[in-house]
Design a protein around this motif. Sequence first.
Motif, PDB file in Angstrom:
ATOM      1  N   PRO A   1       0.798  -1.234   0.000  1.00 14.37           N
ATOM      2  CA  PRO A   1       0.000   0.000   0.000  1.00 14.37           C
ATOM      3  C   PRO A   1       0.832   1.286   0.000  1.00 14.37           C
ATOM      4  N   ASN A   2       1.937   1.324   0.775  1.00 14.98           N
ATOM      5  CA  ASN A   2       2.709   2.581   0.830  1.00 14.98           C
ATOM      6  C   ASN A   2       3.493   2.856  -0.456  1.00 14.98           C
ATOM      7  N   GLU A   3       3.466   1.919  -1.386  1.00 12.96           N
ATOM      8  CA  GLU A   3       4.099   2.148  -2.692  1.00 12.96           C
ATOM      9  C   GLU A   3       3.059   2.515  -3.755  1.00 12.96           C
ATOM     10  N   LEU A   4       1.832   2.759  -3.295  1.00 17.47           N
ATOM     11  CA  LEU A   4       0.734   3.077  -4.220  1.00 17.47           C
ATOM     12  C   LEU A   4       0.151   4.448  -3.896  1.00 17.47           C
ATOM     13  N   SER A   5      -0.455   5.071  -4.891  1.00 19.80           N
ATOM     14  CA  SER A   5      -1.184   6.332  -4.657  1.00 19.80           C
ATOM     15  C   SER A   5      -2.507   6.028  -3.951  1.00 19.80           C
ATOM     16  N   GLY A   6      -3.152   7.072  -3.456  1.00 15.40           N
ATOM     17  CA  GLY A   6      -4.441   6.892  -2.790  1.00 15.40           C
ATOM     18  C   GLY A   6      -5.474   6.228  -3.689  1.00 15.40           C
ATOM     19  N   GLY A   7      -5.513   6.672  -4.934  1.00  8.37           N
ATOM     20  CA  GLY A   7      -6.481   6.108  -5.878  1.00  8.37           C
ATOM     21  C   GLY A   7      -6.185   4.639  -6.160  1.00  8.37           C
ATOM     22  N   GLN A   8      -4.882   4.311  -6.244  1.00 10.65           N
ATOM     23  CA  GLN A   8      -4.506   2.909  -6.466  1.00 10.65           C
ATOM     24  C   GLN A   8      -4.859   2.060  -5.245  1.00 10.65           C
ATOM     25  N   ARG A   9      -4.662   2.618  -4.053  1.00 11.56           N
ATOM     26  CA  ARG A   9      -5.026   1.876  -2.839  1.00 11.56           C
ATOM     27  C   ARG A   9      -6.520   1.585  -2.828  1.00 11.56           C
ATOM     28  N   GLN A  10      -7.301   2.599  -3.225  1.00  7.39           N
ATOM     29  CA  GLN A  10      -8.746   2.373  -3.209  1.00  7.39           C
ATOM     30  C   GLN A  10      -9.120   1.330  -4.261  1.00  7.39           C
ATOM     31  N   ARG A  11      -8.406   1.312  -5.376  1.00 11.13           N
ATOM     32  CA  ARG A  11      -8.709   0.292  -6.389  1.00 11.13           C
ATOM     33  C   ARG A  11      -8.361  -1.108  -5.886  1.00 11.13           C
ATOM     34  N   VAL A  12      -7.277  -1.221  -5.115  1.00 17.60           N
ATOM     35  CA  VAL A  12      -6.956  -2.518  -4.493  1.00 17.60           C
ATOM     36  C   VAL A  12      -8.099  -2.926  -3.556  1.00 17.60           C
ATOM     37  N   ALA A  13      -8.586  -1.961  -2.779  1.00 21.14           N
ATOM     38  CA  ALA A  13      -9.686  -2.252  -1.842  1.00 21.14           C
ATOM     39  C   ALA A  13     -10.947  -2.683  -2.606  1.00 21.14           C
ATOM     40  N   ILE A  14     -11.172  -2.078  -3.764  1.00 22.86           N
ATOM     41  CA  ILE A  14     -12.336  -2.451  -4.577  1.00 22.86           C
ATOM     42  C   ILE A  14     -12.148  -3.869  -5.138  1.00 22.86           C
ATOM     43  N   ALA A  15     -10.919  -4.168  -5.576  1.00 27.27           N
ATOM     44  CA  ALA A  15     -10.627  -5.524  -6.065  1.00 27.27           C
ATOM     45  C   ALA A  15     -10.855  -6.548  -4.949  1.00 27.27           C
ATOM     46  N   ARG A  16     -10.451  -6.201  -3.737  1.00 27.94           N
ATOM     47  CA  ARG A  16     -10.664  -7.098  -2.588  1.00 27.94           C
ATOM     48  C   ARG A  16     -12.160  -7.280  -2.319  1.00 27.94           C
ATOM     49  N   ALA A  17     -12.906  -6.182  -2.413  1.00 28.83           N
ATOM     50  CA  ALA A  17     -14.345  -6.262  -2.147  1.00 28.83           C
ATOM     51  C   ALA A  17     -15.055  -7.160  -3.157  1.00 28.83           C
ATOM     52  N   LEU A  18     -14.515  -7.215  -4.380  1.00 28.75           N
ATOM     53  CA  LEU A  18     -15.205  -7.946  -5.447  1.00 28.75           C
ATOM     54  C   LEU A  18     -14.721  -9.379  -5.633  1.00 28.75           C
ATOM     55  N   VAL A  19     -13.618  -9.744  -4.953  1.00 30.42           N
ATOM     56  CA  VAL A  19     -12.952 -11.008  -5.282  1.00 30.42           C
ATOM     57  C   VAL A  19     -13.826 -12.236  -4.993  1.00 30.42           C
ATOM     58  N   ASN A  20     -14.735 -12.105  -4.024  1.00 27.40           N
ATOM     59  CA  ASN A  20     -15.651 -13.211  -3.697  1.00 27.40           C
ATOM     60  C   ASN A  20     -16.915 -13.196  -4.532  1.00 27.40           C
ATOM     61  N   ASN A  21     -16.972 -12.311  -5.519  1.00 30.38           N
ATOM     62  CA  ASN A  21     -18.164 -12.160  -6.346  1.00 30.38           C
ATOM     63  C   ASN A  21     -19.425 -11.911  -5.504  1.00 30.38           C
ATOM     64  N   PRO A  22     -19.407 -10.850  -4.698  1.00 27.80           N
ATOM     65  CA  PRO A  22     -20.550 -10.595  -3.812  1.00 27.80           C
ATOM     66  C   PRO A  22     -21.764 -10.101  -4.597  1.00 27.80           C
ATOM     67  N   SER A  23     -22.926 -10.166  -3.965  1.00 26.22           N
ATOM     68  CA  SER A  23     -24.138  -9.653  -4.602  1.00 26.22           C
ATOM     69  C   SER A  23     -24.128  -8.136  -4.680  1.00 26.22           C
ATOM     70  N   ILE A  24     -23.530  -7.516  -3.652  1.00 27.34           N
ATOM     71  CA  ILE A  24     -23.572  -6.056  -3.543  1.00 27.34           C
ATOM     72  C   ILE A  24     -22.194  -5.497  -3.228  1.00 27.34           C
ATOM     73  N   LEU A  25     -21.859  -4.413  -3.911  1.00 23.36           N
ATOM     74  CA  LEU A  25     -20.691  -3.626  -3.524  1.00 23.36           C
ATOM     75  C   LEU A  25     -21.202  -2.460  -2.682  1.00 23.36           C
ATOM     76  N   LEU A  26     -20.764  -2.405  -1.436  1.00 22.80           N
ATOM     77  CA  LEU A  26     -21.261  -1.393  -0.502  1.00 22.80           C
ATOM     78  C   LEU A  26     -20.109  -0.462  -0.143  1.00 22.80           C
ATOM     79  N   ALA A  27     -20.185   0.768  -0.599  1.00 23.85           N
ATOM     80  CA  ALA A  27     -19.057   1.692  -0.460  1.00 23.85           C
ATOM     81  C   ALA A  27     -19.432   2.850   0.459  1.00 23.85           C
ATOM     82  N   ASP A  28     -18.698   2.979   1.549  1.00 20.46           N
ATOM     83  CA  ASP A  28     -18.970   4.018   2.550  1.00 20.46           C
ATOM     84  C   ASP A  28     -18.012   5.188   2.337  1.00 20.46           C
ATOM     85  N   GLU A  29     -18.506   6.288   1.834  1.00 21.24           N
ATOM     86  CA  GLU A  29     -17.689   7.480   1.530  1.00 21.24           C
ATOM     87  C   GLU A  29     -16.399   7.076   0.799  1.00 21.24           C
ATOM     88  N   PRO A  30     -16.522   6.398  -0.341  1.00 20.85           N
ATOM     89  CA  PRO A  30     -15.337   5.810  -0.987  1.00 20.85           C
ATOM     90  C   PRO A  30     -14.313   6.828  -1.471  1.00 20.85           C
TER      91      PRO A  30
END
Length: 233
Positions: A141-170
């Motif tokens: 994470p410390n080698e990434l920009s803020g936007g890249q970190r958030q994209r990693v977090a989005i990839a993590r949120a989606l990796v289980n193929n959830p029904s819903i992506l729930l983003a709190d003040e993303p």
Amino acid sequence: PPVIETTGISKIYQMGAERIHALRSVTISIQRGEYVAFMGPSGSGKSTLMNIVGCLDTPTDGSYVLNGQDVSRMSDNQLAEVRNKEIGFVFQTFNLLPRASSLDNVALPLIYAGYNKRDREEKAMDSLRSVGLDTRAKHRPNELSGGQRQRVAIARALVNNPSILLADEPTGNLDTKTSHEIMDLFEALYAKGHTIIMVTHEEDIARYAHRIVRLRDGLVESDTVNTDIATHH
Ligand code: ADP
Ligand code: ADP
């Protein structure tokens, strides 16, 4: 059938002798593939509603049916199981493990889901690719920009193929340009069929959603299709 159906849900917090009505009979139905923003001023009940929709908490009254399952009277353990399967969370603060690579951060939910290492890495890499970050798989994470970190977090949120992506003040921790890049990514995920719910108090961010539910004093003040959306295309 809707992915999310709340019927008359209320939430009362007991604070000593005081009873705080955080939600007052909220009824919302969200179909698969919708992109919805929950908006409202501070104290309007957004977090309380998000916690209930995200299976982090249960309502005091009313029912909540998620993907055909009534989750409103579930125990904490049952709720945790549904949550891990159905919901992908994205937070303002990214919540990544600082010492783990992007790939390992994204693969983490797959450990709990019981996949072996090879499958975990393959799925995590696919998910990183879907947010355009497969070239940053080994970075921390410390080698990434803020936007890249958030994209990693989005990839993590989606990796289980959830029904819903729930983003709190993303975009709460991102500059304006990066915020709009993350919103472009959400738009692409929406186009692929993902169901997205975003909680925000920023009008500029809510405008990206295709439907806006406005809360005030624990009530749904308005629930409208976003006619503004054309301005972004
Ligand atoms: P928002 O996210 O829109 O700021 P919240 O859902 O956090 O709104 O809060 C709605 C109301 O419920 C507020 O009056 C808040 O003070 C109250 N509230 C939220 N969480 C708790 C809690 N854990 N205990 C007591 N009161 C709470
Ligand atoms: P893919 O697996 O290629 O992403 P799918 O066709 O399986 O595509 O799913 C498309 C979108 O719908 C994905 O975002 C997925 O998370 C979501 N989805 C899959 N199953 C359900 C379901 N039962 N309810 C709601 N959304 C779902």
